[in-house]
Every structure is written in structure tokens, then in C-alpha cells.
Design an enzyme around this catalytic site. Structure first.
Site, short mmCIF file in Angstrom:
data_model
loop_
_atom_site.label_atom_id
_atom_site.label_comp_id
_atom_site.label_asym_id
_atom_site.label_seq_id
_atom_site.Cartn_x
_atom_site.Cartn_y
_atom_site.Cartn_z
N HIS A 20 23.00 -10.59 -25.66
CA HIS A 20 21.85 -9.68 -25.64
C HIS A 20 21.95 -8.69 -24.48
O HIS A 20 21.23 -7.70 -24.46
CB HIS A 20 20.56 -10.50 -25.53
CG HIS A 20 19.45 -10.05 -26.41
ND1 HIS A 20 19.60 -9.21 -27.50
CD2 HIS A 20 18.12 -10.35 -26.38
CE1 HIS A 20 18.43 -9.01 -28.08
NE2 HIS A 20 17.51 -9.68 -27.41
N ASN A 68 12.04 -7.59 -24.52
CA ASN A 68 10.90 -7.31 -25.40
C ASN A 68 9.92 -6.32 -24.82
O ASN A 68 9.00 -5.89 -25.52
CB ASN A 68 10.17 -8.61 -25.75
CG ASN A 68 11.05 -9.57 -26.51
OD1 ASN A 68 12.20 -9.28 -26.83
ND2 ASN A 68 10.52 -10.73 -26.80
N ASP A 93 22.89 -4.42 -28.00
CA ASP A 93 23.67 -5.32 -28.84
C ASP A 93 23.24 -5.13 -30.30
O ASP A 93 22.09 -4.84 -30.58
CB ASP A 93 23.46 -6.77 -28.41
CG ASP A 93 21.99 -7.20 -28.44
OD1 ASP A 93 21.16 -6.53 -27.80
OD2 ASP A 93 21.68 -8.20 -29.11
N ASN A 114 14.10 -6.47 -30.74
CA ASN A 114 12.84 -6.34 -30.01
C ASN A 114 12.87 -5.30 -28.90
O ASN A 114 11.84 -4.69 -28.59
CB ASN A 114 12.39 -7.69 -29.46
CG ASN A 114 11.94 -8.62 -30.57
OD1 ASN A 114 11.41 -8.17 -31.58
ND2 ASN A 114 12.17 -9.90 -30.40
#
Length: 189
Positions: A20, A68, A93, A114
Site C-alpha cells: 500500500h 484513508n 498502488d 480508499n
């Protein structure tokens, strides 16, 4: 012309090696190659750096708000420097690309990402460029969270690093505003 390059990721050593954080990896590498260092900037809720291509100055940003909540950090830097969303490149990513494949696009949805979802919401537009770093897919939707929050294998990491090296070659084209040439160069690799 691109004036801001944002790498998406999660802050903290425990997340550093996770898939991520591919966006962080890319901007860290770019800053390092161009002799720049990141510094914490509380007013931007992130770490920033500046690089140059000739007379063109480009801001780099790593939001430190967790994936997020990336949008607020990006919005604060855009507002401060009066940069438009369409002058922004967000690096993230991408589950829907094979490991190490990197693609460039303008606009589009968040695809369940997100960090992109929050960025689109905060900027009230999806009209920004994205450099999508392929990390592959775990196979099922239920495995996605654990997959993105885990480290790639050594062979996957080599493919991602190679893709990033190749993609870094088009950054100057993007800064110059030559998006067609950048896409053609990147997508023909």
C-alpha cells in the site's frame, strides 16, 4: 504541467514495506535521485520536498494522515501554493495491474482505493493524473486488505522497483506538460 507529485501510503515504520506504500516508495526514490530530502510540514499534514527540472519547481508530498484520509493533506498543499488538481500527479498502488506494471491516466473513479476515494472527495473532482503502480491482486476480494497491508515477495519487489525506475523516466515529460509523450513512453515499456 505537473506542479505537485503526491505519493500515497501509510506513515510509520510498521507500514513502510507494505504494498500500500508504493506511492511513498516512488516519491522517496525520486527525491533521493534528485538530491532532495523530505521534511515534516504540519500545515500540510504531511512530509514535503521540492525537486527541480530546469527552471520548473515541483513539490513532492507524502500525506501523514494514513491512506484513508489523504485528501485533506493534498488539498491543503494545493490551496497554499495555488496549484490546480489537474496539475497534480497522485502515485498509488494498483491491484488491477500486474506486479511492476505502471500506467498513467487522467481522471476516473477510485476503483475501491480508499486513498483515491478520499482525495476525490476532498478535492471535489477526479480531474488529476494518476501513476498506478501494479502490485497484483490476491485473487479474492476478501484477501485485499491483508494483501495491501503486507510486504511483497523479494521477486515482486524487484519487479515493482524496476517498473518505478522505468516510470521515473517520464516524470520530466509530465512536468513539462507533455502527457501524450509520457503515456506513449510509459505504456510502450
Amino acid at each position: 504541467m505537473i506542479k505537485l507529485i503526491v505519493g500515497l501510503g501509510n506513515p510509520g515504520k510498521e507500514y513502510q514495506g507494505h504494498r500500500h506504500n508504493a506511492g511513498f516508495w516512488f516519491v522517496d526514490s525520486l527525491a533521493s535521485v534528485l538530491g532532495s530530502k523530505f521534511n515534516g510540514q504540519s500545515k500540510f499534514l504531511g512530509e514535503t520536498s521540492t525537486i527541480s527540472f530546469g527552471s520548473k519547481k515541483v513539490h513532492l508530498l507524502k500525506p501523514q494522515t494514513f491512506m484513508n484520509n489523504s485528501g485533506g493533506s493534498i488539498k491543503s498543499l494545493l490551496s497554499y501554493y495555488n496549484i490546480k488538481p489537474e496539475e497534480t500527479l497522485v502515485i498509488h498502488d494498483e491491484l488491477d495491474l500486474p506486479v511492476g506494471l505502471i500506467k498513467l491516466k487522467l481522471g476516473g473513479g477510485h476503483g475501491g482505493h480508499n486513498g483515491l476515494r478520499d482525495t476525490i472527495k476532498a478535492l471535489d473532482t477526479n480531474n488529476f493524473y494518476r501513476l498506478r503502480v501494479g502490485i497484483g491482486h490476491p485473487g479474492t476480494k476478501n484477501d485485499v486488505v491483508d494483501f495491501v497491508l503486507s510486504s511483497p515477495t523479494s521477486s515482486e519487489l524487484k519487479l515493482i522497483e524496476q517498473g518505478m525506475i522505468e516510470a521515473s523516466g517520464v516524470i520530466e515529460m509530465l512536468v513539462d506538460g507533455d502527457f501524450e509523450a509520457a503515456m506513449k513512453a510509459l505504456h510502450s515499456l
